[in-house]
Design a protein around this motif. Structure first.
Motif, short mmCIF file in Angstrom:
data_model
loop_
_atom_site.label_atom_id
_atom_site.label_comp_id
_atom_site.label_asym_id
_atom_site.label_seq_id
_atom_site.Cartn_x
_atom_site.Cartn_y
_atom_site.Cartn_z
N ASN A 29 -4.22 8.24 -17.20
CA ASN A 29 -4.48 7.66 -19.04
C ASN A 29 -2.98 8.01 -20.02
O ASN A 29 -3.46 8.31 -20.71
N ILE A 30 -1.94 7.03 -19.08
CA ILE A 30 -0.80 7.48 -20.35
C ILE A 30 -0.01 6.21 -19.89
O ILE A 30 0.47 5.37 -19.20
N ILE A 31 0.68 6.03 -20.78
CA ILE A 31 1.87 4.94 -20.87
C ILE A 31 3.37 5.06 -20.95
O ILE A 31 3.25 6.03 -21.85
N ILE A 32 3.95 5.35 -20.50
CA ILE A 32 5.21 5.14 -19.88
C ILE A 32 5.99 4.03 -20.66
O ILE A 32 6.53 2.74 -19.99
N ILE B 210 -2.25 4.82 -14.78
CA ILE B 210 -0.82 4.82 -15.71
C ILE B 210 0.00 3.28 -15.99
O ILE B 210 -0.51 3.18 -14.95
N THR B 211 0.17 3.23 -17.16
CA THR B 211 0.91 2.08 -17.22
C THR B 211 2.48 2.72 -17.34
O THR B 211 2.96 2.84 -18.24
N VAL B 212 3.72 1.71 -16.52
CA VAL B 212 4.66 1.46 -16.48
C VAL B 212 5.44 0.65 -17.00
O VAL B 212 4.91 -0.62 -16.32
N ARG B 213 5.95 0.68 -18.08
CA ARG B 213 7.06 -0.99 -18.29
C ARG B 213 8.04 -1.03 -19.37
O ARG B 213 8.86 0.38 -19.57
N ASN B 214 8.18 -2.10 -19.00
CA ASN B 214 10.13 -2.08 -19.21
C ASN B 214 10.82 -1.26 -19.34
O ASN B 214 11.33 -0.24 -20.36
N VAL B 215 10.64 -0.91 -18.37
CA VAL B 215 12.11 0.72 -18.51
C VAL B 215 13.25 -0.25 -16.93
O VAL B 215 13.49 -1.09 -16.81
N GLY B 216 14.35 0.05 -17.36
CA GLY B 216 15.83 0.80 -16.33
C GLY B 216 16.93 -0.43 -17.60
O GLY B 216 16.26 -1.13 -18.64
N LYS B 217 17.68 0.41 -17.22
CA LYS B 217 18.93 -0.68 -17.83
C LYS B 217 19.75 -1.55 -17.82
O LYS B 217 20.82 -2.11 -17.64
N GLY B 218 19.06 -2.48 -16.49
CA GLY B 218 19.77 -3.00 -15.13
C GLY B 218 20.21 -2.53 -14.28
O GLY B 218 20.58 -3.75 -12.99
N GLY B 219 20.02 -1.30 -13.44
CA GLY B 219 20.63 -0.74 -12.60
C GLY B 219 19.74 -0.51 -11.34
O GLY B 219 18.39 -0.92 -11.86
N ASN B 220 19.31 0.34 -10.56
CA ASN B 220 18.66 1.05 -10.00
C ASN B 220 17.52 2.12 -10.22
O ASN B 220 17.38 2.66 -10.52
N ASN B 221 16.58 0.95 -11.24
CA ASN B 221 15.79 1.73 -11.95
C ASN B 221 14.46 1.56 -11.49
O ASN B 221 14.36 0.42 -11.67
N ASP B 222 13.73 3.13 -11.42
CA ASP B 222 12.81 2.26 -10.98
C ASP B 222 11.32 2.36 -11.78
O ASP B 222 11.25 3.68 -12.53
N GLY B 223 10.50 1.68 -11.56
CA GLY B 223 9.10 1.63 -12.26
C GLY B 223 8.22 3.60 -11.94
O GLY B 223 8.52 4.46 -12.51
N MET B 224 8.35 3.84 -10.87
CA MET B 224 8.10 5.10 -10.03
C MET B 224 9.10 5.76 -9.21
O MET B 224 9.00 4.52 -8.10
N LYS B 225 9.82 6.67 -9.62
CA LYS B 225 10.81 6.99 -8.51
C LYS B 225 9.76 8.24 -7.37
O LYS B 225 9.55 9.75 -8.18
N LEU B 226 9.11 7.91 -6.05
CA LEU B 226 8.22 9.47 -5.83
C LEU B 226 8.98 9.69 -4.31
O LEU B 226 9.41 8.98 -3.44
N SER B 227 9.55 11.16 -4.12
CA SER B 227 10.89 11.22 -3.38
C SER B 227 10.40 12.62 -3.04
O SER B 227 9.76 13.29 -3.49
N GLY B 228 9.85 12.50 -1.22
CA GLY B 228 9.26 13.75 -1.13
C GLY B 228 8.15 14.49 -1.31
O GLY B 228 8.09 15.44 -0.99
N ILE B 229 6.56 14.13 -0.63
CA ILE B 229 5.76 13.91 -1.17
C ILE B 229 4.78 13.78 -0.50
O ILE B 229 4.84 13.33 0.63
N VAL B 230 4.28 15.31 -0.14
CA VAL B 230 2.40 15.01 1.03
C VAL B 230 1.31 15.01 0.45
O VAL B 230 1.49 15.55 -0.44
N GLY B 231 0.70 13.99 0.13
CA GLY B 231 -1.01 13.74 -0.46
C GLY B 231 -0.25 12.78 -1.64
O GLY B 231 -0.55 13.82 -2.42
N LEU B 232 -0.90 11.66 -2.08
CA LEU B 232 -0.27 10.77 -3.14
C LEU B 232 -1.57 10.12 -3.18
O LEU B 232 -1.57 9.59 -1.96
N ARG B 233 -1.68 9.77 -4.00
CA ARG B 233 -2.90 9.18 -4.54
C ARG B 233 -2.20 8.24 -5.52
O ARG B 233 -3.02 9.05 -6.80
#
Length: 313
Positions: A99-102, A130-153
């Motif tokens: 229940n968070i907006i980014i 979770i709501t993620v909106r209007n992110v990035g400045k034109g490059g390799n920018n992700d809404g959610m960047k998820l790296s090296g996680i075991v057990g993700l929902r």
């Protein structure tokens, strides 16, 4: 610093009762997370909070007492606005965000990783509503960047517009993942993909999600990852044992891409009017040791297209 206690919303059935901290300012939010111990539930009051600098290392709950960070009112979620990244957690365990907006982060909206220590992945992470909106400045920018996680929902989340060379959600070396009931919304000519599953990721299921004009490749199973970034180690594939099922994919240049992918299934999806190709099968990483794409299944999908919009069927 005074952190008010709140008991208005009981813990969910799978969350034991613990310390509850209600926050109403950025400073309180930062302090409550930085000093969180297992079982703490941080409740964020409605309002706007300045983004950037919300970077935390080692936010660790336990299976019996997870750490929960959530908006107080699901109908009026707090907004974390601006800054470089919305929120960044490194080496987290048994952590739930809900229940968070980014909004408007210049880089990534939410970044969760293993701190580049591939032997100790982040574990048991839950993202809900979770709501993620209007992110990035034109490059390799992700809404959610998820790296090296075991057990993700990831459940009932929305990503709306990200960097032109980024992903709505980027999985790098993630394992045992369920993404369900999410909406990924972008532009056909903006954002390289809606979801990208790469870097040695395994056992990832994307189920009953909606992709609306989610970039050049709406769902990419695999990718092109530098060998040093595979988690836990390079084994010859970008992604293995991925399932994409029951999704609706509208527009996008290509609905599905298999890229150095092994033993993955795309089934029971509705694909509507991709603008270039329906499915792509690619071998983009030219480093030695990669398998060719193999054992892929595309079956029981409903595909609707216009011949004047596609390069080929």
């Amino acid at each position: 610093m005074l952190l008010a206690m709140l008991s208005a919303r009981p813990a969910a059935a799978d969350e034991p009762a613990g310390e509850v901290v209600r926050v109403t300012s950025r400073g309180q939010l930062y302090g409550a997370i930085k000093h969180a111990t297992p079982g703490r539930r941080i409740v964020i009051a409605p309002g706007e909070y300045r983004g950037g600098g919300l970077f935390f290392i080692g936010t660790r709950g336990t299976a019996e007492a997870p750490i929960v960070i959530e908006g107080e009112d699901p109908d009026d979620p707090p907004i974390i606005r601006g800054g470089g990244e919305g929120m960044h957690f490194s080496n987290a365990e048994h952590l739930t965000l809900r229940n968070i907006i980014i909004d408007g982060a210049a880089d990534n909206g939410i970044n969760i990783d293993d701190g580049s220590d591939f032997e100790t992945p982040a574990r048991h992470i839950t993202l809900e509503r979770i709501t993620v909106r209007n992110v990035g400045k034109g490059g390799n920018n992700d809404g959610m960047k998820l790296s090296g996680i075991v057990g993700l929902r990831i459940t009932d989340c929305t990503v709306d517009t990200w960097g032109v060379r980024g992903s709505g959600i980027d999985f790098v070396g993630c394992h045992d993942v369920l993404m369900e009931g999410c909406t990924i919304r972008g532009r056909d000519d903006h954002g390289s993909n809606g979801v990208q599953i790469k870097g040695g990721s395994t056992e990832v299921t994307v189920r009953r999600c909606r992709f609306e004009h989610a970039g050049s490749r709406a769902v990419q199973i695999g990718g092109s990852t530098g060998l040093d970034y595979f988690r836990p180690a390079f084994e010859g594939y970008e992604a293995k044992a991925v399932i994409v099922e029951g999704c609706t994919i509208i527009g996008g240049q290509a609905a599905i891409a298999f890229v150095s992918a092994d033993s993955s299934i795309v089934q029971f999806n509705t694909i509507y009017r991709p603008t270039l190709l329906i499915v792509r099968i690619l071998q983009e990483n030219r480093n030695g040791g990669f398998i060719p794409c193999r054992e892929g299944v595309f079956e029981n999908n409903l595909v609707v297209w216009r011949s004047d919009e596609l390069r080929t069927t």
